[in-house]
Design a protein around this motif. Sequence first.
Motif, PDB file in Angstrom:
ATOM      1  N   PHE A 163       0.826  -1.196   0.000  1.00 11.84           N
ATOM      2  CA  PHE A 163       0.000   0.000   0.000  1.00 11.84           C
ATOM      3  C   PHE A 163       0.863   1.250   0.000  1.00 11.84           C
ATOM      4  CE2 PHE A 163      -3.801   2.232   0.458  1.00 11.84           C
ATOM      5  CZ  PHE A 163      -3.584   3.253   1.365  1.00 11.84           C
ATOM      6  N   GLY A 164       1.902   1.228   0.854  1.00 18.72           N
ATOM      7  CA  GLY A 164       2.811   2.368   0.905  1.00 18.72           C
ATOM      8  C   GLY A 164       3.483   2.604  -0.434  1.00 18.72           C
ATOM      9  N   ASN A 165       3.902   1.520  -1.085  1.00 16.82           N
ATOM     10  CA  ASN A 165       4.508   1.643  -2.411  1.00 16.82           C
ATOM     11  C   ASN A 165       3.550   2.288  -3.380  1.00 16.82           C
ATOM     12  OD1 ASN A 165       6.918   0.530  -1.773  1.00 16.82           O
ATOM     13  ND2 ASN A 165       6.645  -1.357  -2.914  1.00 16.82           N
ATOM     14  N   LYS A 166       2.317   1.829  -3.337  1.00 18.39           N
ATOM     15  CA  LYS A 166       1.301   2.348  -4.258  1.00 18.39           C
ATOM     16  C   LYS A 166       1.148   3.854  -4.065  1.00 18.39           C
ATOM     17  CE  LYS A 166      -3.584   1.655  -5.289  1.00 18.39           C
ATOM     18  NZ  LYS A 166      -4.719   0.746  -5.151  1.00 18.39           N
ATOM     19  N   MET A 167       1.045   4.275  -2.821  1.00 17.34           N
ATOM     20  CA  MET A 167       0.873   5.699  -2.537  1.00 17.34           C
ATOM     21  C   MET A 167       2.092   6.489  -2.971  1.00 17.34           C
ATOM     22  SD  MET A 167      -2.038   6.200  -1.339  1.00 17.34           S
ATOM     23  CE  MET A 167      -2.816   4.800  -2.081  1.00 17.34           C
ATOM     24  N   ALA A 168       3.265   5.910  -2.732  1.00 16.66           N
ATOM     25  CA  ALA A 168       4.498   6.619  -3.094  1.00 16.66           C
ATOM     26  C   ALA A 168       4.583   6.789  -4.609  1.00 16.66           C
ATOM     27  CB  ALA A 168       5.717   5.868  -2.569  1.00 16.66           C
ATOM     28  N   VAL A 169       4.309   5.725  -5.347  1.00 14.30           N
ATOM     29  CA  VAL A 169       4.389   5.816  -6.809  1.00 14.30           C
ATOM     30  C   VAL A 169       3.377   6.841  -7.318  1.00 14.30           C
ATOM     31  CG1 VAL A 169       4.079   4.584  -8.982  1.00 14.30           C
ATOM     32  CG2 VAL A 169       5.204   3.461  -7.097  1.00 14.30           C
ATOM     33  N   LEU A 170       2.149   6.774  -6.792  1.00 14.34           N
ATOM     34  CA  LEU A 170       1.110   7.686  -7.267  1.00 14.34           C
ATOM     35  C   LEU A 170       1.446   9.135  -6.972  1.00 14.34           C
ATOM     36  CD1 LEU A 170      -2.274   5.907  -6.511  1.00 14.34           C
ATOM     37  CD2 LEU A 170      -1.318   6.521  -8.716  1.00 14.34           C
ATOM     38  N   SER A 171       1.867   9.418  -5.745  1.00 11.85           N
ATOM     39  CA  SER A 171       2.161  10.820  -5.421  1.00 11.85           C
ATOM     40  C   SER A 171       3.333  11.333  -6.214  1.00 11.85           C
ATOM     41  CB  SER A 171       2.430  11.053  -3.933  1.00 11.85           C
ATOM     42  OG  SER A 171       2.278   9.920  -3.193  1.00 11.85           O
ATOM     43  N   GLY A 172       4.378  10.500  -6.343  1.00 11.65           N
ATOM     44  CA  GLY A 172       5.522  10.924  -7.146  1.00 11.65           C
ATOM     45  C   GLY A 172       5.113  11.212  -8.580  1.00 11.65           C
ATOM     46  N   ASP A 173       4.309  10.328  -9.140  1.00 14.34           N
ATOM     47  CA  ASP A 173       3.845  10.511 -10.518  1.00 14.34           C
ATOM     48  C   ASP A 173       2.999  11.761 -10.647  1.00 14.34           C
ATOM     49  OD1 ASP A 173       3.346   7.018 -11.556  1.00 14.34           O
ATOM     50  OD2 ASP A 173       5.118   8.296 -11.426  1.00 14.34           O
ATOM     51  N   PHE A 174       2.198  12.018  -9.642  1.00 18.42           N
ATOM     52  CA  PHE A 174       1.359  13.206  -9.685  1.00 18.42           C
ATOM     53  C   PHE A 174       2.207  14.472  -9.721  1.00 18.42           C
ATOM     54  CE2 PHE A 174      -2.351  15.643  -9.173  1.00 18.42           C
ATOM     55  CZ  PHE A 174      -2.085  16.654  -8.275  1.00 18.42           C
ATOM     56  N   LEU A 175       3.232  14.506  -8.861  1.00 14.65           N
ATOM     57  CA  LEU A 175       4.106  15.674  -8.831  1.00 14.65           C
ATOM     58  C   LEU A 175       4.837  15.823 -10.159  1.00 14.65           C
ATOM     59  CD1 LEU A 175       5.503  15.193  -5.232  1.00 14.65           C
ATOM     60  CD2 LEU A 175       3.977  16.989  -5.981  1.00 14.65           C
ATOM     61  N   LEU A 176       5.311  14.707 -10.712  1.00 14.62           N
ATOM     62  CA  LEU A 176       6.014  14.768 -11.991  1.00 14.62           C
ATOM     63  C   LEU A 176       5.087  15.238 -13.103  1.00 14.62           C
ATOM     64  CD1 LEU A 176       8.333  11.652 -12.214  1.00 14.62           C
ATOM     65  CD2 LEU A 176       8.982  14.043 -12.286  1.00 14.62           C
ATOM     66  N   ALA A 177       3.845  14.740 -13.091  1.00 19.89           N
ATOM     67  CA  ALA A 177       2.897  15.139 -14.132  1.00 19.89           C
ATOM     68  C   ALA A 177       2.623  16.640 -14.040  1.00 19.89           C
ATOM     69  CB  ALA A 177       1.596  14.347 -13.997  1.00 19.89           C
ATOM     70  N   ASN A 178       2.471  17.149 -12.815  1.00 22.31           N
ATOM     71  CA  ASN A 178       2.283  18.586 -12.630  1.00 22.31           C
ATOM     72  C   ASN A 178       3.470  19.374 -13.156  1.00 22.31           C
ATOM     73  OD1 ASN A 178      -0.148  18.279 -11.435  1.00 22.31           O
ATOM     74  ND2 ASN A 178       0.308  19.556  -9.685  1.00 22.31           N
ATOM     75  N   ALA A 179       4.673  18.848 -12.876  1.00 24.56           N
ATOM     76  CA  ALA A 179       5.883  19.513 -13.369  1.00 24.56           C
ATOM     77  C   ALA A 179       5.873  19.541 -14.898  1.00 24.56           C
ATOM     78  CB  ALA A 179       7.129  18.791 -12.857  1.00 24.56           C
ATOM     79  N   CYS A 180       5.511  18.430 -15.523  1.00 25.25           N
ATOM     80  CA  CYS A 180       5.485  18.360 -16.995  1.00 25.25           C
ATOM     81  C   CYS A 180       4.479  19.333 -17.567  1.00 25.25           C
ATOM     82  CB  CYS A 180       5.120  16.951 -17.459  1.00 25.25           C
ATOM     83  SG  CYS A 180       6.465  15.790 -17.284  1.00 25.25           S
ATOM     84  N   THR A 181       3.306  19.408 -16.946  1.00 26.00           N
ATOM     85  CA  THR A 181       2.279  20.322 -17.447  1.00 26.00           C
ATOM     86  C   THR A 181       2.753  21.767 -17.359  1.00 26.00           C
ATOM     87  OG1 THR A 181       0.645  18.786 -16.565  1.00 26.00           O
ATOM     88  CG2 THR A 181      -0.144  20.937 -17.236  1.00 26.00           C
ATOM     89  N   SER A 182       3.345  22.128 -16.209  1.00 21.72           N
ATOM     90  CA  SER A 182       3.838  23.499 -16.075  1.00 21.72           C
ATOM     91  C   SER A 182       4.952  23.769 -17.072  1.00 21.72           C
ATOM     92  CB  SER A 182       4.357  23.748 -14.659  1.00 21.72           C
ATOM     93  OG  SER A 182       3.422  23.340 -13.728  1.00 21.72           O
ATOM     94  N   LEU A 183       5.792  22.771 -17.326  1.00 22.53           N
ATOM     95  CA  LEU A 183       6.876  22.907 -18.305  1.00 22.53           C
ATOM     96  C   LEU A 183       6.302  23.217 -19.678  1.00 22.53           C
ATOM     97  CD1 LEU A 183       9.641  20.172 -18.004  1.00 22.53           C
ATOM     98  CD2 LEU A 183       9.936  22.625 -18.080  1.00 22.53           C
ATOM     99  N   ALA A 184       5.244  22.482 -20.038  1.00 23.28           N
ATOM    100  CA  ALA A 184       4.641  22.694 -21.356  1.00 23.28           C
ATOM    101  C   ALA A 184       4.109  24.116 -21.465  1.00 23.28           C
ATOM    102  CB  ALA A 184       3.526  21.677 -21.593  1.00 23.28           C
ATOM    103  N   GLN A 185       3.591  24.647 -20.347  1.00 23.18           N
ATOM    104  CA  GLN A 185       3.018  25.987 -20.382  1.00 23.18           C
ATOM    105  C   GLN A 185       4.064  27.071 -20.581  1.00 23.18           C
ATOM    106  OE1 GLN A 185       0.883  25.958 -16.718  1.00 23.18           O
ATOM    107  NE2 GLN A 185      -0.915  24.998 -17.641  1.00 23.18           N
ATOM    108  N   LEU A 186       5.332  26.751 -20.356  1.00 24.08           N
ATOM    109  CA  LEU A 186       6.379  27.753 -20.566  1.00 24.08           C
ATOM    110  C   LEU A 186       6.582  28.035 -22.042  1.00 24.08           C
ATOM    111  CD1 LEU A 186       9.066  26.596 -17.976  1.00 24.08           C
ATOM    112  CD2 LEU A 186       7.556  28.552 -17.813  1.00 24.08           C
ATOM    113  N   GLN A 187       6.084  27.160 -22.906  1.00 21.63           N
ATOM    114  CA  GLN A 187       6.142  27.366 -24.348  1.00 21.63           C
ATOM    115  C   GLN A 187       7.574  27.597 -24.841  1.00 21.63           C
ATOM    116  OE1 GLN A 187       3.043  27.768 -26.588  1.00 21.63           O
ATOM    117  NE2 GLN A 187       2.507  26.412 -24.893  1.00 21.63           N
TER     118      GLN A 187
END
Lengths: 410, 379
Positions: B162-186
């Motif tokens: 369960f802990g692994n699952k939460m860790a992977v999900l939260s990490g992925d969420f943060l990375l996805a947010n980073a990618c989205t903001s990166l794309a917005q820099l154009q």
Amino acid sequence: MASGENRAYVLQLARRFTGSSRPFLCEKGLSVTQGAFESCTSVSARASTARWKRTDRFAGCSCKRRKFSAPEQKSMCHFPQRSSVWPFPKLCSIPWRFYHTSTALMCSCSKTVSDEKYQDPFQLGRKDLKNLYEDIKKELLVSTAELREMCEYYFDGKGKAFRPMIVVLMARACNIHHSNSREVQASQRSVAIIAEMIHTASLVHDDVIDDANSRRGKMTVNQIWGERKAVLAGDFILSAASLALARIGNTTIISVLTQVIEDLVRGEFLQLGSKENENERFAHYLEKTFKKTASLIANSCKAVSILGCPDPKVHEIAYQYGKNVGIAFQLIDDVLDFTSCADHLGKPAAADLKLGLATGPVLFACRQKEPRGRLECMHVFVSSSFGHLQGHASQERQEREEYQLLGSAA
Amino acid sequence: MWGALLRRWGRGGGRRGLSGGGPPSAAPWSQVVSEAEKIVGYPTSFMSLRCLLSDELSNIAMQVRKLVGTKHPLLDTARGFVYDSRNNLQMRGLVVLLISKAAGPSTAELSFQHNMVSGIYSSQRSLAEITELIHTAFLVHRGIVNIGELKSCDGPLKDMQFGNKMAVLSGDFLLANACTSLAQLQNTKVVELISSAIGDLVQGIYYENSRSSENCLTDDIGISTWKEQVFLSHSALLAKSCQAAMELAKHSAEMQDMAFRYGKHMSMSHKLHSDLQPFVKESSSDAMAFSLNCAPAVLHQEFLGRDAWIKQIREAQGKGNLMDYKKLQEAIKAGKGVTSAIDLCRCHGNRALAALESFPPSEARAALANIVHAVTRFS
């Protein structure tokens, strides 16, 4: 025959797929049989044909095929006649490939029909995808041998390459439409590669999340190398995809495909939660399906159409096509999880049930008319969702019971 | 949600948010940081915490409650977000903002119309946030356990999964947010830089992992290999972010190169500084455990030779495989490892200061220089 409840239900689905507030299926098209699997396949068949432009004319048809004279037009059961038709010479054959169930259907509108001779789409795209996996491996060049081995594990050429195939075929269609060009641009090919990489990265992480043992007929990355390294491998593939994306040099394409990454993660989160209300449940399931599966296909189709053609209408059509094929694909995949065996799937069957995930067949089964049937299915749904919290031994017995129950409900 | 969660398991008395667990003289360090924050306009300490307050992560926080009482590393990671951490969690964003300000407005085109607040473009602020997000994401992804290596003393298997699952999900969420903001820099060049930084970071963490899981406690690596690996795991992200910040303002290639060098050398110094802590602190209590692949140890091995070093480790291990860190520390201090590590730290510090010379004098530049002084101070 269709009950009022079922008809309203399918209308809701149709609206959801196409975003239209007006129904576009004729009365007969709404005959949905009661069985769980029939419902699923007919819905998915509709999804796959929803790439056609909608019309507001509500022509009642008599369930006969309509033939069109122009060579690029298609015959379609239950759809009103169109004046302008989007030529998809090579793409109509795709839904056929994924139509697996052989249950006898009362209404033939569950099949997608076309005048086009069936051509294997994988053959059509083969030339462009010949070096797909070699090119992906070039993107994954890294000095550490083990990390490279992990990243290349799923790019061994044994995967279906379903997403890249759709992407290159869509690219060709758009190029021919816009400038009659029979070439695929390098950037469009990059998009195909990137789509496959993003998909694989999400698979690697999903296997860690679901603690899966096997995929595509062999052990998962986390099984062989451990979870820590598996997560890193997934991150690396994602970063390589992102790098390749940046190198295309088009900020619109970057935005479109980055949306996929966000949707994939949000889809996983959606899967964590569940809805109490029965009506919301299906919408929730569809949204999750879109985010996890269809978004990648839809946005990659849109990306290649942007690269191939400047017309925004074309981009929208490409998007809708990808979205609906993606949803159809996932619906069938969920059905296969019940009907197929592990050897065919390449991964353990009944995986969704073991994880407590209520997929299409379960949700449809819960909507059964008979109170007893519905009660049993609710029991299945509820206990499946929380089954993983119970002890192992009782859980296995319970799973066997549930499996038999759902098999008999079909 | 996070506040309630952390109050439940937190140790009392930690300082909130500000970077600073590492350096011995905490007062000057936090002074440096708070002055720097005034220069850039607002406290950067809680930059990535904003993301933690989103719906998805609040959902995760609820689930992570179940982990309290287990041994999953995700708890430590989450604790580190708010309390003191040796990783100086919020430092990277601050450095990116400072260097953006130090470089000044864009000289490239007169038509460069972007928002500038407190001397920093909004795209550069966004980049600072992205850097923090990526760093946090990998902190979370580092905290995953190998299911196959668990023993019964680690607790129920389901908790760890369960802990692994939460860790992977939260990490992925943060990375996805980073990618989205990166794309917005154009800006495709910036996306390219940051994506390659993520790739570097993954490789660096991979080396970290390999070291800790081997049977022999220490790798046979020389200091140059050590530097390469540490560059990947600790410097690449900050260095490339600094360069990307310059690119966002369309500064020249020379400026970008200088920013890169500052980021690289400053973070190397910082890593050396935190590796040296167990050896320079005057504490009479039990010696802190340290990694056998830290800089002083690696240098010590280089001077002493591998065999002698292994012998010292075995002596310190004694019976029962319990490492006597005090003994090993003495052994290392007796050699030349510590002094040469200090020299190396100062050397990198000087290179960072040299890179700063290309920037016009300003408050921001002075703050960046102060940061270098703080990480090279050992008294």
